[in-house]
Design an enzyme around this catalytic site. Sequence first.
Site, PDB file in Angstrom:
ATOM      1  N   ARG A  62       0.842  -1.207   0.000  1.00 15.31           N
ATOM      2  CA  ARG A  62       0.000   0.000   0.000  1.00 15.31           C
ATOM      3  C   ARG A  62       0.873   1.251   0.000  1.00 15.31           C
ATOM      4  O   ARG A  62       0.574   2.226  -0.703  1.00 15.31           O
ATOM      5  CB  ARG A  62      -0.931  -0.003   1.220  1.00 15.31           C
ATOM      6  CG  ARG A  62      -2.125  -0.938   1.074  1.00 15.31           C
ATOM      7  CD  ARG A  62      -2.814  -1.180   2.423  1.00 15.31           C
ATOM      8  NE  ARG A  62      -4.055  -1.928   2.273  1.00 15.31           N
ATOM      9  CZ  ARG A  62      -4.125  -3.239   2.077  1.00 15.31           C
ATOM     10  NH1 ARG A  62      -3.001  -3.957   2.009  1.00 15.31           N
ATOM     11  NH2 ARG A  62      -5.302  -3.845   1.957  1.00 15.31           N
TER      12      ARG A  62
ATOM     13  N   GLY B   9      -1.802 -11.190  -4.813  1.00 14.92           N
ATOM     14  CA  GLY B   9      -3.100 -10.551  -4.955  1.00 14.92           C
ATOM     15  C   GLY B   9      -3.017  -9.041  -4.936  1.00 14.92           C
ATOM     16  O   GLY B   9      -3.747  -8.355  -5.660  1.00 14.92           O
TER      17      GLY B   9
ATOM     18  N   ARG C  26      -7.385 -16.708 -10.095  1.00 21.09           N
ATOM     19  CA  ARG C  26      -7.843 -15.915  -8.963  1.00 21.09           C
ATOM     20  C   ARG C  26      -8.768 -14.789  -9.427  1.00 21.09           C
ATOM     21  O   ARG C  26      -8.588 -14.214 -10.505  1.00 21.09           O
ATOM     22  CB  ARG C  26      -6.656 -15.363  -8.178  1.00 21.09           C
ATOM     23  CG  ARG C  26      -5.786 -16.455  -7.598  1.00 21.09           C
ATOM     24  CD  ARG C  26      -4.652 -15.902  -6.771  1.00 21.09           C
ATOM     25  NE  ARG C  26      -5.119 -15.246  -5.554  1.00 21.09           N
ATOM     26  CZ  ARG C  26      -4.316 -14.679  -4.670  1.00 21.09           C
ATOM     27  NH1 ARG C  26      -3.004 -14.670  -4.867  1.00 21.09           N
ATOM     28  NH2 ARG C  26      -4.797 -14.111  -3.586  1.00 21.09           N
TER      29      ARG C  26
ATOM     30  N   GLU D  81      -6.578 -14.767   6.654  1.00 17.19           N
ATOM     31  CA  GLU D  81      -5.205 -15.175   6.377  1.00 17.19           C
ATOM     32  C   GLU D  81      -4.566 -15.917   7.555  1.00 17.19           C
ATOM     33  O   GLU D  81      -3.555 -16.600   7.389  1.00 17.19           O
ATOM     34  CB  GLU D  81      -4.355 -13.962   6.019  1.00 17.19           C
ATOM     35  CG  GLU D  81      -4.190 -12.959   7.139  1.00 17.19           C
ATOM     36  CD  GLU D  81      -3.793 -11.587   6.634  1.00 17.19           C
ATOM     37  OE1 GLU D  81      -2.712 -11.123   7.010  1.00 17.19           O
ATOM     38  OE2 GLU D  81      -4.571 -10.999   5.854  1.00 17.19           O
TER      39      GLU D  81
ATOM     40  N   ARG E 232       1.487 -19.678   3.399  1.00 17.37           N
ATOM     41  CA  ARG E 232       0.855 -19.940   4.684  1.00 17.37           C
ATOM     42  C   ARG E 232       0.583 -21.426   4.897  1.00 17.37           C
ATOM     43  O   ARG E 232       0.533 -21.891   6.045  1.00 17.37           O
ATOM     44  CB  ARG E 232      -0.411 -19.105   4.836  1.00 17.37           C
ATOM     45  CG  ARG E 232      -0.123 -17.601   4.721  1.00 17.37           C
ATOM     46  CD  ARG E 232      -1.076 -16.746   5.465  1.00 17.37           C
ATOM     47  NE  ARG E 232      -0.893 -15.334   5.115  1.00 17.37           N
ATOM     48  CZ  ARG E 232       0.026 -14.534   5.626  1.00 17.37           C
ATOM     49  NH1 ARG E 232       0.878 -15.016   6.531  1.00 17.37           N
ATOM     50  NH2 ARG E 232       0.122 -13.270   5.240  1.00 17.37           N
TER      51      ARG E 232
ATOM     52  N   LYS F 150       7.599 -15.700  -0.377  1.00 18.21           N
ATOM     53  CA  LYS F 150       6.576 -14.800  -0.904  1.00 18.21           C
ATOM     54  C   LYS F 150       6.365 -13.609   0.018  1.00 18.21           C
ATOM     55  O   LYS F 150       6.174 -12.479  -0.441  1.00 18.21           O
ATOM     56  CB  LYS F 150       5.272 -15.572  -1.092  1.00 18.21           C
ATOM     57  CG  LYS F 150       4.132 -14.805  -1.746  1.00 18.21           C
ATOM     58  CD  LYS F 150       2.935 -15.721  -1.933  1.00 18.21           C
ATOM     59  CE  LYS F 150       1.886 -15.100  -2.846  1.00 18.21           C
ATOM     60  NZ  LYS F 150       1.247 -13.914  -2.271  1.00 18.21           N
TER      61      LYS F 150
END
Length: 434
Positions: free
Chosen positions: A42, A105, A133, A323, A395, A420
Amino acid sequence: MPDFAPTQPDQTHPEHLWPSPTATGPVDATVRLPGSKSMTNRALILAALSERPATVRRPLRSRDTDLMAAALRALGIVITESDGDWWVTPRELRGPALVDVGNAGTVMRFVPPVAALASGDVTFDGDPRARERPVGELFAALRTLGAAIDDDGRGAIPAVVRGTGSIPGGPAAVDASASSQFISALMLSAPRFSRGVEIHHQGPPVPSQPHLEMTAAMLRAAGVDVDDATPDIWRVAPGPIDAGDITVEPDLSNAAPFLAAALVTGGRVTIADWPQTTTQPGDALRELFTQMGGSVERDASGLTLRGGQEVRGIEVDLRAVGELTPTIAAVAALATTPSRITGVAHLRRHETDRIAALANEINALGGDVRELDDGLVIEPRALRGGVFHSYDDHRMATAGAVIGLRVPDVRVENIATTGKTLPDFPGLWGGVVS
């Protein structure tokens, strides 16, 4: 139940199997985590759209953030590194350009609105899984706001954003039940749209609400007028962005496996520099792991979790913090009482179908996991060693490592996928377990 299968693992050769360390007693460690991926990406977007040069301090350097930096560079933004910080100099956005989203994403969704402000075509493509996705709702909203996008009607990448240098903006409806990133993507670029945006969510509840709060907070810190007081409506006014100097917090979602290590071994782990206030979803770990048998203290050095005499199961809706599901499921598989995780149907469209993948892998180790449409039911059962596939999902890989703490001879396939978002996870993990 899923309408597609999780991405199938294909790396089962011994050289791709990481022997997950098994704890011989309670762990006792302090961990310094790298920066938040969500905040870093961001911050890079805001800095790229800023009125003046900006600095992103203590950013995460990982595959996802390097892909974001490369995407913005492809559009003409100058990003240099100094003493671990990123210095971002805005330039006129331009094409033609090719953006590799990998399987990130945030890159897949945050960069198309930026590309719509460029002059020229910008092509988006990425890993095979990225092509599966969802991004169609974002593309549809961008078209409503005045962008031209060619995706052959697939609602997915590969796609071409045909930038014209400006976007009118205005109101747009979007069903963000598959990903809150659709809304964050529009919000981040909205100040540069002629009329800003007024986004109306239409559909089932939006997951990952803390990420929307993070987006709004970071926009406000950059001088942007954001109104999110009305449920399911986000208004971002047009105007300048002054990103200035942004310091990235430690990634609290990546704290999950390390805190879990203390919980499942009855030990202690301190995460250094845990912020006093934060919009990160990972802050929910304090409450979640307390419910599962841990105790939490926070002081000037950070946040410390201590495991108790047993690991308890949990009944919880994780929609807002989906998540965290892989780690919560891994801990639940080691608990003494049943668990029920709900509210995470959107995880079927993440790096893999995480619901199906978790059920597959825990059951392959002797577990008792049943899939729900939107989650998992996990019953206590003794586990055995074996291969825990990662599905190229960071994850999933760390979830396998958590189980390996208590179950000998767990081998995690493709542990490198943790790069990642968490560089050198094996090294950090070894420091905790040793």
